[in-house]
Motif scaffolding. Structure first.
Motif, PDB file in Angstrom:
ATOM      1  N   TYR A 150      -0.720   2.566 -12.711  1.00 46.85           N
ATOM      2  CA  TYR A 150      -1.835   3.788 -11.894  1.00 46.85           C
ATOM      3  C   TYR A 150      -3.046   3.323 -11.630  1.00 46.85           C
ATOM      4  N   ILE A 151      -3.348   2.145 -12.803  1.00 51.76           N
ATOM      5  CA  ILE A 151      -4.876   1.801 -12.645  1.00 51.76           C
ATOM      6  C   ILE A 151      -4.524   0.593 -10.849  1.00 51.76           C
ATOM      7  N   ASP A 152      -3.381  -0.032 -10.738  1.00 53.85           N
ATOM      8  CA  ASP A 152      -3.185  -1.614  -9.750  1.00 53.85           C
ATOM      9  C   ASP A 152      -3.261  -0.649  -8.526  1.00 53.85           C
ATOM     10  N   ALA A 153      -2.319   0.953  -8.658  1.00 51.31           N
ATOM     11  CA  ALA A 153      -2.181   1.875  -7.415  1.00 51.31           C
ATOM     12  C   ALA A 153      -3.041   2.232  -7.171  1.00 51.31           C
ATOM     13  N   CYS A 154      -4.595   2.718  -7.798  1.00 51.95           N
ATOM     14  CA  CYS A 154      -5.716   3.415  -7.394  1.00 51.95           C
ATOM     15  C   CYS A 154      -6.515   1.886  -6.395  1.00 51.95           C
ATOM     16  N   LYS A 155      -6.515   0.844  -7.008  1.00 53.81           N
ATOM     17  CA  LYS A 155      -6.974  -0.143  -6.750  1.00 53.81           C
ATOM     18  C   LYS A 155      -6.624  -0.697  -5.285  1.00 53.81           C
ATOM     19  N   VAL A 156      -5.312  -0.693  -5.062  1.00 51.22           N
ATOM     20  CA  VAL A 156      -4.287  -1.233  -3.820  1.00 51.22           C
ATOM     21  C   VAL A 156      -5.010  -0.014  -2.554  1.00 51.22           C
ATOM     22  N   VAL A 157      -4.519   1.312  -2.565  1.00 48.66           N
ATOM     23  CA  VAL A 157      -5.109   1.868  -2.256  1.00 48.66           C
ATOM     24  C   VAL A 157      -6.185   2.190  -1.208  1.00 48.66           C
TER      25      VAL A 157
ATOM     26  N   VAL B 172       0.671  -1.023   0.422  1.00 49.25           N
ATOM     27  CA  VAL B 172       0.161   0.048   0.076  1.00 49.25           C
ATOM     28  C   VAL B 172       1.044   1.725   0.101  1.00 49.25           C
ATOM     29  N   PRO B 173       1.816   1.923   0.399  1.00 52.54           N
ATOM     30  CA  PRO B 173       3.163   2.659   0.324  1.00 52.54           C
ATOM     31  C   PRO B 173       3.279   2.978  -0.899  1.00 52.54           C
ATOM     32  N   SER B 174       3.734   2.288  -1.300  1.00 56.45           N
ATOM     33  CA  SER B 174       4.943   1.902  -2.685  1.00 56.45           C
ATOM     34  C   SER B 174       3.360   2.406  -3.787  1.00 56.45           C
ATOM     35  N   ALA B 175       2.448   1.896  -3.272  1.00 47.95           N
ATOM     36  CA  ALA B 175       1.013   2.444  -4.845  1.00 47.95           C
ATOM     37  C   ALA B 175       0.771   3.366  -4.136  1.00 47.95           C
ATOM     38  N   GLU B 176      -0.057   4.176  -2.614  1.00 48.70           N
ATOM     39  CA  GLU B 176      -0.078   5.065  -2.583  1.00 48.70           C
ATOM     40  C   GLU B 176       0.930   6.153  -3.095  1.00 48.70           C
ATOM     41  N   ALA B 177       2.222   6.130  -3.333  1.00 51.58           N
ATOM     42  CA  ALA B 177       3.697   7.426  -3.390  1.00 51.58           C
ATOM     43  C   ALA B 177       3.567   7.305  -4.832  1.00 51.58           C
ATOM     44  N   PHE B 178       3.262   5.946  -5.314  1.00 53.31           N
ATOM     45  CA  PHE B 178       2.903   6.352  -6.802  1.00 53.31           C
ATOM     46  C   PHE B 178       1.404   6.820  -7.646  1.00 53.31           C
ATOM     47  N   LYS B 179       0.634   6.623  -7.160  1.00 49.43           N
ATOM     48  CA  LYS B 179      -0.737   7.044  -7.072  1.00 49.43           C
ATOM     49  C   LYS B 179       0.018   8.843  -7.213  1.00 49.43           C
ATOM     50  N   GLN B 180      -0.097   9.145  -5.558  1.00 48.59           N
ATOM     51  CA  GLN B 180       0.046  10.777  -5.892  1.00 48.59           C
ATOM     52  C   GLN B 180       1.548  11.503  -6.660  1.00 48.59           C
ATOM     53  N   GLU B 181       2.156  10.874  -7.350  1.00 48.96           N
ATOM     54  CA  GLU B 181       3.676  11.335  -8.284  1.00 48.96           C
ATOM     55  C   GLU B 181       3.203  11.248  -9.167  1.00 48.96           C
ATOM     56  N   GLN B 182       1.708  10.032 -10.149  1.00 54.12           N
ATOM     57  CA  GLN B 182       1.619  10.016 -11.008  1.00 54.12           C
ATOM     58  C   GLN B 182       0.824  11.504 -11.340  1.00 54.12           C
ATOM     59  N   GLU B 183      -0.527  11.620 -10.522  1.00 51.52           N
ATOM     60  CA  GLU B 183      -1.476  12.415  -9.770  1.00 51.52           C
ATOM     61  C   GLU B 183      -0.413  13.450 -10.201  1.00 51.52           C
ATOM     62  N   ALA B 184       0.223  14.340  -9.857  1.00 50.53           N
ATOM     63  CA  ALA B 184       1.297  15.162  -9.395  1.00 50.53           C
ATOM     64  C   ALA B 184       1.649  15.390 -10.929  1.00 50.53           C
ATOM     65  N   ALA B 185       1.717  14.067 -12.310  1.00 45.17           N
ATOM     66  CA  ALA B 185       2.318  14.548 -12.806  1.00 45.17           C
ATOM     67  C   ALA B 185       1.460  15.203 -14.645  1.00 45.17           C
ATOM     68  N   MET B 186      -0.051  14.409 -13.586  1.00 44.56           N
ATOM     69  CA  MET B 186      -1.373  14.894 -14.895  1.00 44.56           C
ATOM     70  C   MET B 186      -1.653  16.527 -14.671  1.00 44.56           C
ATOM     71  N   LYS B 187      -1.474  16.761 -13.146  1.00 44.80           N
ATOM     72  CA  LYS B 187      -2.078  17.723 -12.385  1.00 44.80           C
ATOM     73  C   LYS B 187      -0.826  18.765 -13.695  1.00 44.80           C
ATOM     74  N   ALA B 188       0.517  18.968 -13.833  1.00 46.48           N
ATOM     75  CA  ALA B 188       1.199  19.340 -14.517  1.00 46.48           C
ATOM     76  C   ALA B 188       1.393  19.646 -15.558  1.00 46.48           C
ATOM     77  N   LYS B 189       0.454  18.779 -15.869  1.00 51.72           N
ATOM     78  CA  LYS B 189       0.886  18.453 -17.481  1.00 51.72           C
ATOM     79  C   LYS B 189      -0.545  19.527 -17.805  1.00 51.72           C
ATOM     80  N   GLU B 190      -1.151  19.055 -17.145  1.00 44.84           N
ATOM     81  CA  GLU B 190      -3.453  20.397 -17.796  1.00 44.84           C
ATOM     82  C   GLU B 190      -2.869  21.592 -17.072  1.00 44.84           C
ATOM     83  N   GLU B 191      -2.040  22.160 -16.263  1.00 43.74           N
ATOM     84  CA  GLU B 191      -2.062  23.336 -15.849  1.00 43.74           C
ATOM     85  C   GLU B 191      -1.263  24.314 -17.647  1.00 43.74           C
ATOM     86  N   GLU B 192       0.083  22.557 -17.960  1.00 41.96           N
ATOM     87  CA  GLU B 192       0.435  23.434 -18.843  1.00 41.96           C
ATOM     88  C   GLU B 192       0.415  24.086 -20.129  1.00 41.96           C
ATOM     89  N   ALA B 193      -0.797  22.948 -20.320  1.00 40.11           N
ATOM     90  CA  ALA B 193      -1.897  22.370 -21.266  1.00 40.11           C
ATOM     91  C   ALA B 193      -2.665  24.179 -21.352  1.00 40.11           C
TER      92      ALA B 193
END
Length: 234
Positions: free
Chosen positions: A86-93, A37-58
């Motif tokens: 990312y889907i796995d991370a959301c499920k595991v969390v 779960v800790p690794s899944a949570e960390a990856f989920k947060q990192e992936q969502e941060a990257a997606m948010k950054a790209k959305e702001e860039e767009a």
């Protein structure tokens, strides 16, 4: 009397088999529950941060000349959202089993594989194990690419500051009576936009080609096409 004894003996055997089955079920449940779960949570947060950054860039890329760049970034965000890891991370969390098998401790999958395919042995089993490893490497390849891409924290901070500075500078110029075209030609704005584009291209090299196509299209329509780079911050 003998028939009754036989029936009782048969029921006793059935009860033993049922208890053995329940024990195996409980064991499988414990093994499946071994989720990282800790690794899944960390990856989920990192992936969502990257997606948010790209959305702001767009969102910062306005105007018709940047439509292609915005579309490309939107495609990247969409791909990140359906990334198996990312889907796995959301499920595991959420405490659910990961569909693609990510974020599980090494012990659980091996035991489950041996249980689901007990008939495989020798060369066939070795080939199946190798195929599973190759499949996992292929699934992990895309997330690793996302994690390694982009800017350093200092560069990302600089990019965000540039965006804010450009907007602030243009507001000041407009308040002073300058037109949009004059704001875009301002020396300070031009310098900031050039640096901002350098950072964006470093973060996503594909934007270099997109930016070139946008400039060529602008030049073909009218002479003012060379202002497209400055309009990105509006």
């Amino acid at each position: 009397m003998a028939a009754v004894q036989t029936e009782v003996k048969g029921m006793g055997e059935a009860m033993k088999q049922a208890e053995a089955g329940m024990a195996l079920f409980a064991k499988d449940t414990q093994e499946e529950a071994k989720l990282d779960v800790p690794s899944a949570e960390a990856f989920k947060q990192e992936q969502e941060a990257a997606m948010k950054a790209k959305e702001e860039e767009a969102n910062a890329l306005t105007g018709k000349e940047n439509k292609k760049a915005r579309t490309e970034i939107s495609k990247q965000v969409a791909a990140m959202k359906v990334d198996p890891k990312y889907i796995d991370a959301c499920k595991v969390v959420k405490g659910l089993a990961p569909p693609s098998g990510n974020f599980q401790f090494a012990g659980a999958p091996k035991k489950l594989d041996a249980k689901t395919a007990p008939a495989e042995s020798g060369p066939a089993a070795a080939e199946a194990a190798e195929g599973a490893q190759d499949s996992k490497k292929a699934k992990d390849a895309k997330p690793k690419k996302v994690e390694s891409a982009g800017l350093s924290k200092a560069e990302r901070d600089e990019l965000e500051k540039l965006k804010a500075d450009i907007i602030s500078r243009k507001s000041e110029l407009k308040a002073a009576g300058k037109t949009g075209g004059e704001c875009n030609k301002d020396e300070q704005v031009v310098a900031w936009v050039a640096r901002m584009n350098e950072l964006k291209i470093k973060e996503d090299p594909s934007l270099a080609a997109a930016g070139k196509d946008g400039k060529d299209a602008g030049k073909a329509k009218k002479k003012g096409g060379n202002l497209s780079s400055a309009q990105q911050a509006t």
